[in-house]
Design an enzyme around this catalytic site. Structure first.
Site, short mmCIF file in Angstrom:
data_model
loop_
_atom_site.label_atom_id
_atom_site.label_comp_id
_atom_site.label_asym_id
_atom_site.label_seq_id
_atom_site.Cartn_x
_atom_site.Cartn_y
_atom_site.Cartn_z
N GLY A 221 0.77 -1.24 0.00
CA GLY A 221 0.00 0.00 0.00
C GLY A 221 0.80 1.28 0.00
O GLY A 221 0.23 2.35 -0.22
N GLN B 88 3.23 3.50 -5.41
CA GLN B 88 2.71 4.63 -6.19
C GLN B 88 1.19 4.71 -6.15
O GLN B 88 0.62 5.80 -6.11
CB GLN B 88 3.19 4.51 -7.64
CG GLN B 88 2.78 5.67 -8.53
CD GLN B 88 3.16 5.45 -9.99
OE1 GLN B 88 3.30 4.32 -10.42
NE2 GLN B 88 3.32 6.52 -10.74
N LEU B 89 0.52 3.57 -6.12
CA LEU B 89 -0.92 3.56 -6.29
C LEU B 89 -1.70 3.34 -4.99
O LEU B 89 -2.85 3.78 -4.88
CB LEU B 89 -1.31 2.46 -7.29
CG LEU B 89 -0.73 2.63 -8.69
CD1 LEU B 89 -1.02 1.40 -9.53
CD2 LEU B 89 -1.27 3.87 -9.36
N ASP C 136 1.75 -2.82 4.32
CA ASP C 136 3.05 -2.87 3.66
C ASP C 136 4.04 -3.46 4.65
O ASP C 136 3.69 -3.71 5.81
CB ASP C 136 3.49 -1.48 3.20
CG ASP C 136 4.36 -1.53 1.94
OD1 ASP C 136 5.37 -2.25 1.97
OD2 ASP C 136 4.03 -0.86 0.95
N ILE C 137 5.30 -3.66 4.22
CA ILE C 137 6.33 -4.12 5.13
C ILE C 137 7.24 -2.96 5.54
O ILE C 137 8.18 -3.15 6.30
CB ILE C 137 7.19 -5.24 4.51
CG1 ILE C 137 7.85 -4.77 3.21
CG2 ILE C 137 6.34 -6.48 4.27
CD1 ILE C 137 8.85 -5.77 2.64
N ASP D 18 3.17 -8.97 5.38
CA ASP D 18 4.17 -9.54 4.47
C ASP D 18 3.47 -10.62 3.64
O ASP D 18 3.03 -11.63 4.17
CB ASP D 18 5.31 -10.15 5.28
CG ASP D 18 6.41 -10.75 4.41
OD1 ASP D 18 6.24 -10.77 3.18
OD2 ASP D 18 7.43 -11.19 4.98
N ILE D 19 3.35 -10.40 2.34
CA ILE D 19 2.60 -11.34 1.50
C ILE D 19 3.29 -12.70 1.39
O ILE D 19 2.67 -13.66 0.95
CB ILE D 19 2.36 -10.77 0.08
CG1 ILE D 19 3.69 -10.48 -0.62
CG2 ILE D 19 1.47 -9.54 0.14
CD1 ILE D 19 3.55 -10.26 -2.11
N TYR E 3 9.43 -9.34 -14.30
CA TYR E 3 8.20 -8.60 -13.95
C TYR E 3 7.08 -8.96 -14.92
O TYR E 3 5.97 -9.29 -14.51
CB TYR E 3 8.50 -7.09 -14.00
CG TYR E 3 7.31 -6.21 -13.74
CD1 TYR E 3 6.61 -6.29 -12.54
CD2 TYR E 3 6.91 -5.26 -14.67
CE1 TYR E 3 5.52 -5.45 -12.28
CE2 TYR E 3 5.84 -4.41 -14.42
CZ TYR E 3 5.15 -4.52 -13.23
OH TYR E 3 4.08 -3.69 -12.98
#
Length: 375
Positions: free
Chosen positions: A65, A68-69, A90-91, A108-109, A197
């Site tokens: 989160g 940029q978005l 976020d981490i 942490d995903i 990516y």
């Protein structure tokens, strides 16, 4: 068995409540659901154990989160659904203004158990998965990009399927390769990207579509063009020159571009991007003819962008110092997106063209710079 012992205790408590004249204990019964990684038989399964009424606001979790978005999308969703219904995660440690603007948690995903607990404890119904390493950064650290962009995605897919979430995963112009049609690039065509990516984003598109058909997951995906934002710093993407030029034009009057002046790429102002994301998430499922859509607003080269900026700041000096890695990436990407399916299916329409984009960016960054100098 442990389940029988629990049910036995609940039954006894209920009987005791009746005998003592207390209010009866209401026992909620809910179907037990399983994540795809828990399914061992070959039978089909449908994962919709948790749902929310159309009159309820969704409870949204945004991973990655602080990129940029994420912060911008959280602002829009909080205005629409309420401050406490949108959780940024976020981490990294959030800046003060982000921390105090609404709920923020560490997530942490790559930690499946922790992410699952967050979804359960906060009764999440929408998950927006922004965690990813972008193109140029990913090429510099392929093992980390593979872990974050692919393993992290698998965790998110399994949790979303298990808990019946509506899942949004962005894709990118980087999901295409040098053998793709480039001008324009349609929704369905050969892709074959040559960056980790891009490969990970094609993987996300296909896995999301598979989970939709196999498990009934409400997966939605937009292929973003290059996104231009005034209130965030460039984050390591190949299209980030189109953000950096505005900062440098105002602060130093000099800009060094790492792409060739005639490199044409599709672009979009962040407000259009965030609005498209909300619109596709709110679109009734029956209107979606596909699970991944191109979206587009404009297409320009570094030279065309520089000329537009120089209309406002004629003293801007531009030099070209080509980064061979980023140039090779850009040369393999679409020059223009065909987004006719998004426009036909759910009414997508952009607001910002190149002149509006430049004026908005210069006004915002100029005001921000003057305020910083005054302080």
């Amino acid at each position: 068995m442990p389940v029988l012992r629990v049910l036995s205790r609940v039954a006894k408590q209920t009987l005791l409540a009746h005998e003592c004249g207390c209010q009866p204990l209401a026992v909620a019964v809910r179907n037990i659901s399983f994540s795809p990684r828990q399914v061992t038989s070959g039978s089909d399964a449908s994962f919709h154990s948790v749902s929310f009424s159309e009159t309820d606001h969704p409870k949204v979790l945004i991973t990655g989160g602080l990129g940029q978005l994420g912060v911008g999308l959280a602002k829009i969703l909080r205005r629409r659904f309420g401050k406490n219904n949108v959780i940024l995660s976020d981490i990294r440690k959030p800046p003060s203004n982000v921390f105090h603007s609404g709920p923020f948690i560490y997530a942490d995903i790559l930690d499946y158990k922790n992410l699952r607990e967050i979804v359960v404890n906060n009764r999440i119904t929408w998950l927006v998965h922004y965690s990813a390493l972008l193109s140029a950064v990913g090429e510099a650290n392929v093992p980390l990009a593979r872990a974050v962009n692919i393993t992290g995605l698998h965790n998110v897919l399994d949790i979303a399927a298990e808990h019946g979430l509506r899942l949004f995963v962005p894709s990118t112009i980087g999901a295409f390769g040098p053998t793709s049609p480039r001008n324009p690039t349609p929704d369905l065509c050969i892709q074959r990207p040559r960056t980790i990516y891009g490969v990970s984003k094609v993987h996300a598109e296909l896995m999301g579509e598979y989970y939709h058909h196999r498990y009934g997951l409400d997966f939605r995906c937009l292929r973003y063009p290059g996104i231009i934002s005034a209130d965030s710093q460039p984050g390591g993407g190949t299209t980030d020159y189109a953000v950096q030029i505005f900062h440098d034009a105002i602060k130093t009057g000099r800009f060094e571009c790492n792409l060739k002046p005639d490199t044409r790429l599709p672009m979009m102002y962040i407000d259009d991007c965030l609005r498209a994301t909300l619109e596709v998430m709110e679109t009734p499922a029956e209107l979606l003819t596909m699970r991944t859509y191109n979206i587009n607003a404009m297409s320009f080269t570094p030279d065309e962008l520089a000329q537009e900026v120089q209309k406002q700041l004629p003293d801007l000096h531009v030099e070209y110092n080509i980064d061979s890695v980023r140039q090779a990436i850009a040369d393999s990407w679409p020059m223009n997106f065909d987004d006719s399916n998004a426009r036909n299916d759910w009414g997508w329409k952009h607001d910002y063209d190149l002149p509006e984009l430049c004026q908005t960016m210069l006004n915002f960054i100029g005001a921000e710079t003057r305020m910083a100098q005054a302080n």
